[in-house]
Design a protein around this motif. Structure first.
Motif, mmCIF file in Angstrom:
data_model
loop_
_atom_site.group_PDB
_atom_site.id
_atom_site.type_symbol
_atom_site.label_atom_id
_atom_site.label_comp_id
_atom_site.label_asym_id
_atom_site.label_seq_id
_atom_site.Cartn_x
_atom_site.Cartn_y
_atom_site.Cartn_z
ATOM 1 N N VAL A 100 36.920 -16.715 21.909
ATOM 2 C CA VAL A 100 35.791 -16.872 20.988
ATOM 3 C C VAL A 100 34.516 -16.426 21.673
ATOM 4 N N ASP A 101 33.694 -15.658 20.955
ATOM 5 C CA ASP A 101 32.396 -15.273 21.499
ATOM 6 C C ASP A 101 31.351 -15.339 20.394
ATOM 7 N N GLU A 102 30.097 -15.456 20.810
ATOM 8 C CA GLU A 102 28.976 -15.569 19.882
ATOM 9 C C GLU A 102 28.329 -14.202 19.696
ATOM 10 N N ILE A 103 28.028 -13.859 18.430
ATOM 11 C CA ILE A 103 27.457 -12.568 18.105
ATOM 12 C C ILE A 103 26.167 -12.777 17.319
ATOM 13 N N ASP A 104 25.144 -12.041 17.681
ATOM 14 C CA ASP A 104 23.865 -12.087 16.977
ATOM 15 C C ASP A 104 23.934 -11.097 15.807
ATOM 16 N N VAL A 105 23.996 -11.619 14.590
ATOM 17 C CA VAL A 105 24.130 -10.752 13.412
ATOM 18 C C VAL A 105 22.818 -10.678 12.628
ATOM 19 N N THR A 106 21.703 -10.935 13.280
ATOM 20 C CA THR A 106 20.407 -10.904 12.600
ATOM 21 C C THR A 106 20.150 -9.540 11.965
ATOM 22 N N ALA A 107 20.297 -8.480 12.761
ATOM 23 C CA ALA A 107 20.041 -7.134 12.252
ATOM 24 C C ALA A 107 21.058 -6.742 11.190
ATOM 25 N N LEU A 108 22.306 -7.142 11.380
ATOM 26 C CA LEU A 108 23.342 -6.823 10.402
ATOM 27 C C LEU A 108 23.077 -7.514 9.073
ATOM 28 N N GLU A 109 22.654 -8.766 9.119
ATOM 29 C CA GLU A 109 22.349 -9.489 7.886
ATOM 30 C C GLU A 109 21.147 -8.868 7.165
ATOM 31 N N ALA A 110 20.172 -8.374 7.926
ATOM 32 C CA ALA A 110 19.023 -7.695 7.315
ATOM 33 C C ALA A 110 19.479 -6.397 6.638
ATOM 34 N N MET A 111 20.356 -5.658 7.311
ATOM 35 C CA MET A 111 20.884 -4.429 6.721
ATOM 36 C C MET A 111 21.683 -4.727 5.466
ATOM 37 N N ARG A 112 22.489 -5.776 5.521
ATOM 38 C CA ARG A 112 23.295 -6.145 4.355
ATOM 39 C C ARG A 112 22.406 -6.503 3.164
ATOM 40 N N ALA A 113 21.327 -7.230 3.434
ATOM 41 C CA ALA A 113 20.401 -7.604 2.362
ATOM 42 C C ALA A 113 19.744 -6.370 1.752
ATOM 43 N N ASP A 114 19.357 -5.398 2.580
ATOM 44 C CA ASP A 114 18.740 -4.169 2.084
ATOM 45 C C ASP A 114 19.718 -3.369 1.225
ATOM 46 N N LEU A 115 20.955 -3.256 1.683
ATOM 47 C CA LEU A 115 21.961 -2.514 0.924
ATOM 48 C C LEU A 115 22.258 -3.193 -0.404
ATOM 49 N N ASN A 116 22.328 -4.516 -0.409
ATOM 50 C CA ASN A 116 22.580 -5.232 -1.650
ATOM 51 C C ASN A 116 21.421 -5.093 -2.631
ATOM 52 N N ALA A 117 20.210 -5.047 -2.104
ATOM 53 C CA ALA A 117 19.038 -4.923 -2.969
ATOM 54 C C ALA A 117 18.996 -3.567 -3.670
ATOM 55 N N ASN A 118 19.714 -2.594 -3.134
ATOM 56 C CA ASN A 118 19.706 -1.234 -3.696
ATOM 57 C C ASN A 118 21.118 -0.769 -4.056
ATOM 58 N N ARG A 119 21.981 -1.713 -4.410
ATOM 59 C CA ARG A 119 23.383 -1.352 -4.619
ATOM 60 C C ARG A 119 23.665 -0.777 -5.992
ATOM 61 N N GLY A 120 22.757 -0.948 -6.954
ATOM 62 C CA GLY A 120 23.002 -0.454 -8.298
ATOM 63 C C GLY A 120 24.204 -1.131 -8.922
ATOM 64 N N SER A 121 25.165 -0.333 -9.384
ATOM 65 C CA SER A 121 26.357 -0.888 -10.040
ATOM 66 C C SER A 121 27.488 -1.168 -9.061
ATOM 67 N N ARG A 122 27.245 -0.905 -7.802
ATOM 68 C CA ARG A 122 28.290 -1.136 -6.796
ATOM 69 C C ARG A 122 28.432 -2.629 -6.503
#
Length: 299
Positions: A100-122
């Motif tokens: 088990v290891d700890e991962i900082d997903v701060t940047a990934l979560e920000a990217m995911r939020a941006d992609l979802n905000a512009n996902r259209g019908s996807r």
């Protein structure tokens, strides 16, 4: 300014003082505040706690306390029985170890939020498609993980394609639909296939061929993921990856303290095929991609 204590009368008419929070708690517990002894000007949570422990005479009984029920015998049949047999066989035959290891997903979560905000019908993106992309991009350097072990023949088959098993909870128990050729899909395609397979599994419309041929499995409890998991390998595969719940905590970055979103990532491996060094090195490779998510989309 602080909220002033609320005043009122208990069921027996005696004037009592208590904060709104204490009054609401007493109401939920069915406690008459006029019966609660206190030393100060108003009743505190500690006074209520003391009453519940010691001062309620015949003893306190919550109004919604659970009641005894008759024992129930449930026959383990069908898919639930097959799952139980497979899990038991996996634990008997496979010497598991978990890293088990700890991962900082701060940047990934920000990217995911941006992609979802512009996902259209996807479809809306969860963390799972990103994890699968990262797994697929790193497996070529760790072929011992994308493999199946034939116990009787003593042969390990290292697969060139990634057929990703996706542990899915259904009313009938745990099922593992397989995403074929996950290495050829982008995050949007993966999100669509994840949704399709999960829905088919939950409604009982999954095809038998969609439950076979996995080469490695990912299992996630989503927001219930806990601090760490020790997932059981989906035999005859040799590895299973379990992302855990994302939590927000302060971390040091140089001399500064910043807010970060952190996720523990678990991997269980078959120690007959995979060494601890291999598993740890693989998770570090995953960590590099997930903490610098632009690399997930780089050629």
């Amino acid at each position: 300014p602080p909220t002033p204590p609320a005043s009122g009368r208990g069921e027996e008419g005696r004037h009592v003082l208590a904060s709104p929070a204490v009054r609401a708690r007493a109401r939920d517990l069915g406690v008459d505040l006029s019966e609660v002894k206190h030393d100060g000007q108003h009743i505190r949570h500690s006074d209520l706690d003391a009453y519940l422990r010691y001062g309620s005479g015949q003893g306190y009984h919550a109004p919604h306390a659970s009641r005894a029920r008759e024992d129930e015998a449930v026959k383990v049949i069908g898919m639930r029985r097959r799952i139980a047999e497979n899990m038991a066989a996996a634990k008997r035959a496979i010497p598991h170890f978990t890293y088990v290891d700890e991962i900082d997903v701060t940047a990934l979560e920000a990217m995911r939020a941006d992609l979802n905000a512009n996902r259209g019908s996807r479809p809306k993106l969860t963390m799972l498609p990103f994890l699968i992309v990262a797994i697929c991009r790193t497996l070529p350097d760790f072929p011992m993980l994308n493999a199946r072990y034939d116990d009787e023949g003593g042969v390990v088959t290292r697969h060139g394609r990634v057929h990703m098993g996706m542990a899915t909870q259904t009313d009938a128990g745990l099922t593992v639909p397989v995403i074929r050729d996950a290495q050829d899909m982008n995050v949007w395609q993966l999100a669509s296939e994840i949704g399709r397979l999960a829905e088919a599994a939950r409604t009982g419309k999954i095809k038998s061929e969609e439950l076979q041929g996995g080469t490695i499995t990912i299992t996630s409890l989503g927001p219930l993921g806990g601090i760490a998991t020790t997932p059981v390998i989906n035999r005859p595969e040799v590895a299973i990856i379990g992302p855990n719940k994302i939590v927000e905590r302060p971390i040091f970055v140089g001399d500064d303290i910043v807010r970060a979103k952190l996720m523990n990532l678990s991997i269980s491996c078959d120690h007959r095929v995979v060494d601890g060094w291999d598993a740890a090195s693989y998770v570090q490779a995953l960590r590099k991609l997930l903490e610098t998510p632009v690399l997930l989309f780089a050629d």
